[in-house]
Design a protein around this motif. Structure first.
Motif, mmCIF file in Angstrom:
data_model
loop_
_atom_site.group_PDB
_atom_site.id
_atom_site.type_symbol
_atom_site.label_atom_id
_atom_site.label_comp_id
_atom_site.label_asym_id
_atom_site.label_seq_id
_atom_site.Cartn_x
_atom_site.Cartn_y
_atom_site.Cartn_z
ATOM 1 N N ARG A 22 0.839 -1.211 0.000
ATOM 2 C CA ARG A 22 0.000 0.000 0.000
ATOM 3 C C ARG A 22 0.867 1.252 0.000
ATOM 4 N N ALA A 23 1.975 1.216 0.749
ATOM 5 C CA ALA A 23 2.897 2.354 0.770
ATOM 6 C C ALA A 23 3.530 2.579 -0.601
ATOM 7 N N GLU A 24 3.618 1.532 -1.405
ATOM 8 C CA GLU A 24 4.159 1.628 -2.761
ATOM 9 C C GLU A 24 3.081 2.022 -3.771
ATOM 10 N N ARG A 25 1.895 2.364 -3.305
ATOM 11 C CA ARG A 25 0.768 2.838 -4.121
ATOM 12 C C ARG A 25 0.232 1.785 -5.096
ATOM 13 N N CYS A 26 0.180 0.548 -4.646
ATOM 14 C CA CYS A 26 -0.364 -0.522 -5.485
ATOM 15 C C CYS A 26 -1.877 -0.399 -5.553
ATOM 16 N N LEU A 27 -2.417 -0.450 -6.762
ATOM 17 C CA LEU A 27 -3.862 -0.348 -6.951
ATOM 18 C C LEU A 27 -4.553 -1.683 -6.746
ATOM 19 N N ARG A 28 -3.813 -2.748 -6.936
ATOM 20 C CA ARG A 28 -4.360 -4.095 -6.766
ATOM 21 C C ARG A 28 -3.305 -4.931 -6.052
ATOM 22 N N ILE A 29 -3.725 -5.694 -5.039
ATOM 23 C CA ILE A 29 -2.800 -6.524 -4.277
ATOM 24 C C ILE A 29 -3.328 -7.952 -4.273
ATOM 25 N N GLU A 30 -2.480 -8.876 -4.685
ATOM 26 C CA GLU A 30 -2.827 -10.292 -4.709
ATOM 27 C C GLU A 30 -1.832 -11.054 -3.838
ATOM 28 N N SER A 31 -2.258 -12.207 -3.316
ATOM 29 C CA SER A 31 -1.346 -13.033 -2.520
ATOM 30 C C SER A 31 -1.660 -14.501 -2.739
ATOM 31 N N ASP A 32 -0.660 -15.314 -2.450
ATOM 32 C CA ASP A 32 -0.796 -16.763 -2.520
ATOM 33 C C ASP A 32 -0.426 -17.360 -1.176
ATOM 34 N N GLY A 33 -1.004 -18.503 -0.882
ATOM 35 C CA GLY A 33 -0.636 -19.232 0.319
ATOM 36 C C GLY A 33 0.702 -19.922 0.148
ATOM 37 N N VAL A 34 1.171 -20.545 1.189
ATOM 38 C CA VAL A 34 2.451 -21.252 1.155
ATOM 39 C C VAL A 34 2.397 -22.348 0.097
ATOM 40 N N GLY A 35 3.395 -22.373 -0.779
ATOM 41 C CA GLY A 35 3.489 -23.409 -1.798
ATOM 42 C C GLY A 35 2.603 -23.201 -3.016
ATOM 43 N N ARG A 36 1.906 -22.098 -3.096
ATOM 44 C CA ARG A 36 1.009 -21.834 -4.233
ATOM 45 C C ARG A 36 1.552 -20.686 -5.067
ATOM 46 N N THR A 38 -0.790 -19.583 -7.965
ATOM 47 C CA THR A 38 -1.851 -19.339 -8.934
ATOM 48 C C THR A 38 -2.156 -17.851 -9.080
ATOM 49 N N ALA A 39 -2.207 -17.115 -7.976
ATOM 50 C CA ALA A 39 -2.487 -15.680 -8.061
ATOM 51 C C ALA A 39 -1.360 -14.961 -8.793
ATOM 52 N N ARG A 40 -0.118 -15.375 -8.529
ATOM 53 C CA ARG A 40 1.030 -14.756 -9.210
ATOM 54 C C ARG A 40 0.953 -14.997 -10.708
ATOM 55 N N THR A 41 0.629 -16.221 -11.100
ATOM 56 C CA THR A 41 0.529 -16.561 -12.519
ATOM 57 C C THR A 41 -0.552 -15.739 -13.201
ATOM 58 N N GLN A 42 -1.707 -15.619 -12.555
ATOM 59 C CA GLN A 42 -2.805 -14.845 -13.123
ATOM 60 C C GLN A 42 -2.463 -13.363 -13.172
ATOM 61 N N LEU A 43 -1.775 -12.870 -12.146
ATOM 62 C CA LEU A 43 -1.398 -11.458 -12.097
ATOM 63 C C LEU A 43 -0.417 -11.134 -13.224
ATOM 64 N N ILE A 44 0.570 -11.998 -13.437
ATOM 65 C CA ILE A 44 1.545 -11.772 -14.509
ATOM 66 C C ILE A 44 0.855 -11.839 -15.871
ATOM 67 N N ALA A 45 -0.078 -12.773 -16.034
ATOM 68 C CA ALA A 45 -0.801 -12.896 -17.305
ATOM 69 C C ALA A 45 -1.622 -11.648 -17.609
#
Length: 182
Positions: A22-36, A38-45
């Motif tokens: 939030r301090a970096e002014r991100c408009l959208r924040i996604e996270s993944d659980g340990v060992g996952r 999927t959110a990173r893959t979708q975010l990069i896509a």
């Protein structure tokens, strides 16, 4: 657009990485659980030209530097850039990409050195790497005699629990005095 991503490390902490993003002014924040991832893959896509992917640290982006370099290449392939806050790495600068590549090469060499050291220690203690042998030297010695007595390789293989090709290969080795354990 500036988007943030973090993967949870050791379970539940979420407040600190979210605050950093939030301090970096991100408009959208996604996270993944340990060992996952999927959110990173979708975010990069979903990244497009001029976007910035921000992560609180290398550890919050990927489990290894090699994986960070892979993510960085995917991000740049989409026309976006990667920023790692804690390490102050911004891949819009070519030197930062070179630093990531150097770190990834260093990590790969460290892993190879550790693997080789482990194999060397195992060899010193008499342990062979790989799958354990199914046949001991005594049984290998009997194979040639069984074949000479008229048994088929298939019947011997069934009895020993190995493939018939293994029986014929070991039978070829037996007359030369080799025990087949090399």
């Amino acid at each position: 657009m500036i988007v943030g991503y973090f993967r949870r490390i050791d379970g539940g902490e979420e407040a600190a990485p979210t605050a950093v993003l939030r301090a970096e002014r991100c408009l959208r924040i996604e996270s993944d659980g340990v060992g996952r991832q999927t959110a990173r893959t979708q975010l990069i896509a979903g990244l497009s030209n001029g976007d910035v992917l921000v992560s609180p640290s290398i550890a919050h982006l990927a489990p290894s530097i090699v994986e960070v370099l892979r993510v960085s290449r995917h991000v740049h392939g989409r026309g976006a850039t990667l920023r790692l806050v804690l390490e102050k790495i911004d891949t819009s600068v070519p030197a930062a990409r070179n630093v990531l590549a150097a770190f990834a090469e260093f990590e790969s060499r460290l892993q190879a050195d550790r693997r080789n050291a482990g194999l060397y220690e195992a060899a010193l203690s008499g342990v062979r790497p790989g799958r354990p042998r199914k046949l001991d030297p005594a049984r290998i010695g009997l194979i040639a005699g069984e074949l000479a007595a008229g048994r088929t390789a298939a019947s011997i293989a069934r009895e020993l629990g190995v493939h018939p090709t293994t029986v014929t290969r070991l039978a070829r080795l037996a007359p030369t005095g080799d025990d087949g354990l090399d």
